[in-house]
Motif scaffolding. Structure first.
Motif, PDB file in Angstrom:
ATOM      1  N   ARG A   7      58.245  -9.403 -44.411  1.00 18.31           N
ATOM      2  CA  ARG A   7      59.495  -9.310 -45.182  1.00 18.31           C
ATOM      3  C   ARG A   7      60.051  -7.887 -45.140  1.00 18.31           C
ATOM      4  O   ARG A   7      61.248  -7.684 -44.957  1.00 18.31           O
ATOM      5  N   ILE A   8      59.176  -6.895 -45.312  1.00 20.94           N
ATOM      6  CA  ILE A   8      59.611  -5.493 -45.269  1.00 20.94           C
ATOM      7  C   ILE A   8      60.107  -5.132 -43.870  1.00 20.94           C
ATOM      8  O   ILE A   8      61.134  -4.453 -43.718  1.00 20.94           O
ATOM      9  N   THR A   9      59.429  -5.610 -42.859  1.00 21.00           N
ATOM     10  CA  THR A   9      59.862  -5.350 -41.477  1.00 21.00           C
ATOM     11  C   THR A   9      61.237  -5.964 -41.230  1.00 21.00           C
ATOM     12  O   THR A   9      62.114  -5.332 -40.631  1.00 21.00           O
ATOM     13  N   GLN A  10      61.441  -7.185 -41.724  1.00 22.86           N
ATOM     14  CA  GLN A  10      62.738  -7.863 -41.573  1.00 22.86           C
ATOM     15  C   GLN A  10      63.843  -7.093 -42.295  1.00 22.86           C
ATOM     16  O   GLN A  10      64.939  -6.902 -41.746  1.00 22.86           O
ATOM     17  N   LEU A  11      63.579  -6.665 -43.516  1.00 19.21           N
ATOM     18  CA  LEU A  11      64.569  -5.882 -44.268  1.00 19.21           C
ATOM     19  C   LEU A  11      64.891  -4.573 -43.560  1.00 19.21           C
ATOM     20  O   LEU A  11      66.045  -4.140 -43.529  1.00 19.21           O
ATOM     21  N   SER A  12      63.876  -3.942 -42.993  1.00 18.43           N
ATOM     22  CA  SER A  12      64.083  -2.699 -42.256  1.00 18.43           C
ATOM     23  C   SER A  12      65.034  -2.912 -41.078  1.00 18.43           C
ATOM     24  O   SER A  12      65.926  -2.088 -40.823  1.00 18.43           O
ATOM     25  N   ALA A  17      70.622  -2.352 -38.775  1.00 16.45           N
ATOM     26  CA  ALA A  17      71.874  -2.945 -38.300  1.00 16.45           C
ATOM     27  C   ALA A  17      73.051  -2.516 -39.168  1.00 16.45           C
ATOM     28  O   ALA A  17      74.168  -2.349 -38.676  1.00 16.45           O
ATOM     29  N   LEU A  18      72.813  -2.313 -40.452  1.00 13.50           N
ATOM     30  CA  LEU A  18      73.887  -1.920 -41.377  1.00 13.50           C
ATOM     31  C   LEU A  18      74.150  -0.415 -41.365  1.00 13.50           C
ATOM     32  O   LEU A  18      75.148   0.029 -41.920  1.00 13.50           O
ATOM     33  N   ALA A  53      80.981  -5.495 -29.987  1.00 15.30           N
ATOM     34  CA  ALA A  53      79.626  -4.937 -29.884  1.00 15.30           C
ATOM     35  C   ALA A  53      78.983  -4.828 -31.267  1.00 15.30           C
ATOM     36  O   ALA A  53      77.801  -5.158 -31.447  1.00 15.30           O
ATOM     37  N   HIS A  54      79.742  -4.380 -32.261  1.00 15.43           N
ATOM     38  CA  HIS A  54      79.215  -4.288 -33.628  1.00 15.43           C
ATOM     39  C   HIS A  54      78.895  -5.677 -34.180  1.00 15.43           C
ATOM     40  O   HIS A  54      77.863  -5.873 -34.831  1.00 15.43           O
ATOM     41  N   ARG A  59      75.137  -9.981 -35.746  1.00 18.21           N
ATOM     42  CA  ARG A  59      74.744 -11.375 -35.523  1.00 18.21           C
ATOM     43  C   ARG A  59      73.277 -11.453 -35.102  1.00 18.21           C
ATOM     44  O   ARG A  59      72.525 -12.292 -35.607  1.00 18.21           O
ATOM     45  N   THR A  60      72.855 -10.559 -34.227  1.00 11.03           N
ATOM     46  CA  THR A  60      71.460 -10.516 -33.792  1.00 11.03           C
ATOM     47  C   THR A  60      70.517 -10.259 -34.960  1.00 11.03           C
ATOM     48  O   THR A  60      69.427 -10.828 -35.028  1.00 11.03           O
ATOM     49  N   ALA A  61      70.954  -9.433 -35.903  1.00 10.99           N
ATOM     50  CA  ALA A  61      70.140  -9.122 -37.081  1.00 10.99           C
ATOM     51  C   ALA A  61      70.168 -10.252 -38.109  1.00 10.99           C
ATOM     52  O   ALA A  61      69.464 -10.192 -39.117  1.00 10.99           O
ATOM     53  N   GLY A  62      70.998 -11.266 -37.880  1.00  8.58           N
ATOM     54  CA  GLY A  62      71.077 -12.400 -38.798  1.00  8.58           C
ATOM     55  C   GLY A  62      71.933 -12.141 -40.029  1.00  8.58           C
ATOM     56  O   GLY A  62      71.891 -12.894 -40.989  1.00  8.58           O
ATOM     57  N   ILE A  63      72.734 -11.074 -39.989  1.00 10.19           N
ATOM     58  CA  ILE A  63      73.550 -10.702 -41.148  1.00 10.19           C
ATOM     59  C   ILE A  63      74.839 -11.513 -41.200  1.00 10.19           C
ATOM     60  O   ILE A  63      75.322 -11.862 -42.265  1.00 10.19           O
TER      61      ILE A  63
END
Length: 94
Positions: A7-12, A17-18, A53-54, A59-63
């Motif tokens: 979970r922490i890795t995913q949030l990182s 990405a942000l 590109a942004h 999208r790749t990060a699932g945001i």
């Protein structure tokens, strides 16, 4: 030292990405309403290839997610963690 939890890795990864002013601006805009690339280009005032590109990174990060309508893709927030983070950072009530 223990390894970070998944979970922490995913949030990182989401935070990475942000961590760009234009990507944060895109997420802020999409928190208000969904938009296509043209709408985002008009608001940010940067070239369409840069916006694309942004969007790809987000999208790749699932945001964000894209939903196709004919030849147009409409983008919206896919991750409530990102929406909550933006509200928290901006001081907007949840």
């Amino acid at each position: 030292m223990n390894e970070p939890t998944p979970r922490i890795t995913q949030l990182s990864e989401k935070l990475k990405a942000l961590a760009h002013p234009y990507r944060l601006s895109i997420v802020e805009q999409l928190c208000q309403h969904s938009s296509n690339v043209t709408g985002i280009v008009e608001v940010l005032g940067i070239p369409q290839p840069s916006v694309s590109a942004h969007l790809a990174k987000l999208r790749t990060a699932g945001i964000i997610r894209g939903e196709r309508h004919g030849q147009e893709i409409n983008y919206s927030i896919a991750d409530e963690d990102a929406r909550l983070l933006l509200r928290t950072l901006s001081g907007t009530p949840a």
